[in-house]
Design a protein around this motif. Sequence first.
Motif, PDB file in Angstrom:
ATOM      1  N   TRP A   1      -5.894  -5.565   5.035  1.00 44.16           N
ATOM      2  CA  TRP A   1      -5.020  -6.699   5.344  1.00 44.16           C
ATOM      3  C   TRP A   1      -3.613  -6.487   4.797  1.00 44.16           C
ATOM      4  O   TRP A   1      -2.614  -6.773   5.481  1.00 44.16           O
ATOM      5  CB  TRP A   1      -5.622  -7.972   4.765  1.00 44.16           C
ATOM      6  CG  TRP A   1      -4.761  -9.179   4.974  1.00 44.16           C
ATOM      7  CD1 TRP A   1      -4.621  -9.909   6.113  1.00 44.16           C
ATOM      8  CD2 TRP A   1      -3.912  -9.793   3.995  1.00 44.16           C
ATOM      9  NE1 TRP A   1      -3.750 -10.945   5.922  1.00 44.16           N
ATOM     10  CE2 TRP A   1      -3.284 -10.904   4.625  1.00 44.16           C
ATOM     11  CE3 TRP A   1      -3.619  -9.517   2.660  1.00 44.16           C
ATOM     12  CZ2 TRP A   1      -2.396 -11.712   3.954  1.00 44.16           C
ATOM     13  CZ3 TRP A   1      -2.719 -10.338   1.988  1.00 44.16           C
ATOM     14  CH2 TRP A   1      -2.131 -11.422   2.637  1.00 44.16           C
ATOM     15  N   VAL A   2      -3.515  -5.971   3.586  1.00 48.44           N
ATOM     16  CA  VAL A   2      -2.198  -5.730   2.994  1.00 48.44           C
ATOM     17  C   VAL A   2      -1.449  -4.661   3.773  1.00 48.44           C
ATOM     18  O   VAL A   2      -0.246  -4.790   4.041  1.00 48.44           O
ATOM     19  CB  VAL A   2      -2.358  -5.335   1.513  1.00 48.44           C
ATOM     20  CG1 VAL A   2      -1.045  -4.784   0.959  1.00 48.44           C
ATOM     21  CG2 VAL A   2      -2.795  -6.530   0.689  1.00 48.44           C
ATOM     22  N   GLN A   3      -2.146  -3.598   4.169  1.00 49.75           N
ATOM     23  CA  GLN A   3      -1.458  -2.527   4.891  1.00 49.75           C
ATOM     24  C   GLN A   3      -1.021  -2.970   6.287  1.00 49.75           C
ATOM     25  O   GLN A   3       0.007  -2.506   6.787  1.00 49.75           O
ATOM     26  CB  GLN A   3      -2.372  -1.307   4.983  1.00 49.75           C
ATOM     27  CG  GLN A   3      -1.679  -0.065   5.524  1.00 49.75           C
ATOM     28  CD  GLN A   3      -2.489   1.191   5.282  1.00 49.75           C
ATOM     29  OE1 GLN A   3      -3.391   1.200   4.443  1.00 49.75           O
ATOM     30  NE2 GLN A   3      -2.190   2.252   6.012  1.00 49.75           N
ATOM     31  N   LEU A   4      -1.756  -3.868   6.907  1.00 50.72           N
ATOM     32  CA  LEU A   4      -1.417  -4.299   8.259  1.00 50.72           C
ATOM     33  C   LEU A   4      -0.453  -5.485   8.273  1.00 50.72           C
ATOM     34  O   LEU A   4       0.488  -5.524   9.080  1.00 50.72           O
ATOM     35  CB  LEU A   4      -2.695  -4.680   9.022  1.00 50.72           C
ATOM     36  CG  LEU A   4      -3.633  -3.540   9.401  1.00 50.72           C
ATOM     37  CD1 LEU A   4      -4.882  -4.093  10.072  1.00 50.72           C
ATOM     38  CD2 LEU A   4      -2.949  -2.533  10.315  1.00 50.72           C
ATOM     39  N   ARG A   5      -0.685  -6.452   7.408  1.00 44.30           N
ATOM     40  CA  ARG A   5       0.060  -7.707   7.469  1.00 44.30           C
ATOM     41  C   ARG A   5       1.129  -7.845   6.392  1.00 44.30           C
ATOM     42  O   ARG A   5       2.182  -8.412   6.648  1.00 44.30           O
ATOM     43  CB  ARG A   5      -0.928  -8.886   7.343  1.00 44.30           C
ATOM     44  CG  ARG A   5      -1.915  -8.979   8.480  1.00 44.30           C
ATOM     45  CD  ARG A   5      -1.227  -9.341   9.772  1.00 44.30           C
ATOM     46  NE  ARG A   5      -2.186  -9.586  10.847  1.00 44.30           N
ATOM     47  CZ  ARG A   5      -1.836  -9.952  12.070  1.00 44.30           C
ATOM     48  NH1 ARG A   5      -0.566 -10.100  12.367  1.00 44.30           N
ATOM     49  NH2 ARG A   5      -2.760 -10.142  12.997  1.00 44.30           N
TER      50      ARG A   5
END
Length: 305
Positions: free
Chosen positions: A121-125
Amino acid sequence: MATQAPVAAVPPASAPSAAAAVPTGTRHAARRRARQRWLRRVVLGVSLTLLALPIVALLEFSVRYPLTGAVDLDAWRKIVSGRTSEYQTLAPLWTGLTNSLVMCAITVTLMLVLLLPTMVWVQLRRPRLGRALELVCLLPLTIPAVVLVVGLAPVYRVISTRVLDSSTIWLSFAYVILVLPFAYRALAAGLRSIDLVTLSEAARSFGASWWVVLVRVVAPNIRSAIVSACFLSVAVVLGEFTLARILARDNLQTALFQINLSDSQVAAAMAFLALVGTTVLLVVVDLLMSRSRPTRPHAPGVTAS
């Protein structure tokens, strides 16, 4: 009228021979590869020797009396019989081993459920939060175990009296914190090796939910990283002693410590069995994971070289 005979063109002596230059470069490359090959073998041999020496010493100590030097399998017979002396049994050892194995399963599950979706989630959003997440995950490396116990003792007092009970397996909550630095590094290396944005967007364009993207798209592509994270987590849990000892819980290491007080050779033999058993278990899991990897089909009309 005399005719002149044709004169053959003679190449200049100063021009370098291209045919001779290629074999020279090939020979240099072959020599360089041979040196690198020997260097890898030497480094691997030295590393294996340094790793094997403590294991061999542990095995020798379990079968040789320290004072007389006589070889005897009495320690191994005590393990088979289930008692170290006429009055002391090995029941605490089996209890500690069972607790450690259960905590391995709980710790690995909690680590994957909490860490992997958060990192994806952190890498995408929220890529800007990557540094903060890395700092939080690596923080347990900088905090001594005794300091962690001081902070966790009030938490476990509440867990033992109001939420759950005083069972040792609830140490898994603390072990998740301990394995975060190692698991984060392994998973981060796996996520960096794939194009996560392209894979997730392609799956979402076909109507896949985020749970399907995580389980059926991301996880199979970083399977080796997940296995590495699980291996490191299991190794940390099986070797942890400080938290369990100070919080008065029974795991494998505390049981070995108690047995070592009465019979050090039995403790050495059980430590050797635990080490070998853990290694075999990890190798078997790695082989099963590698066999379950789907093979990439060849394109029509293309043969594998």
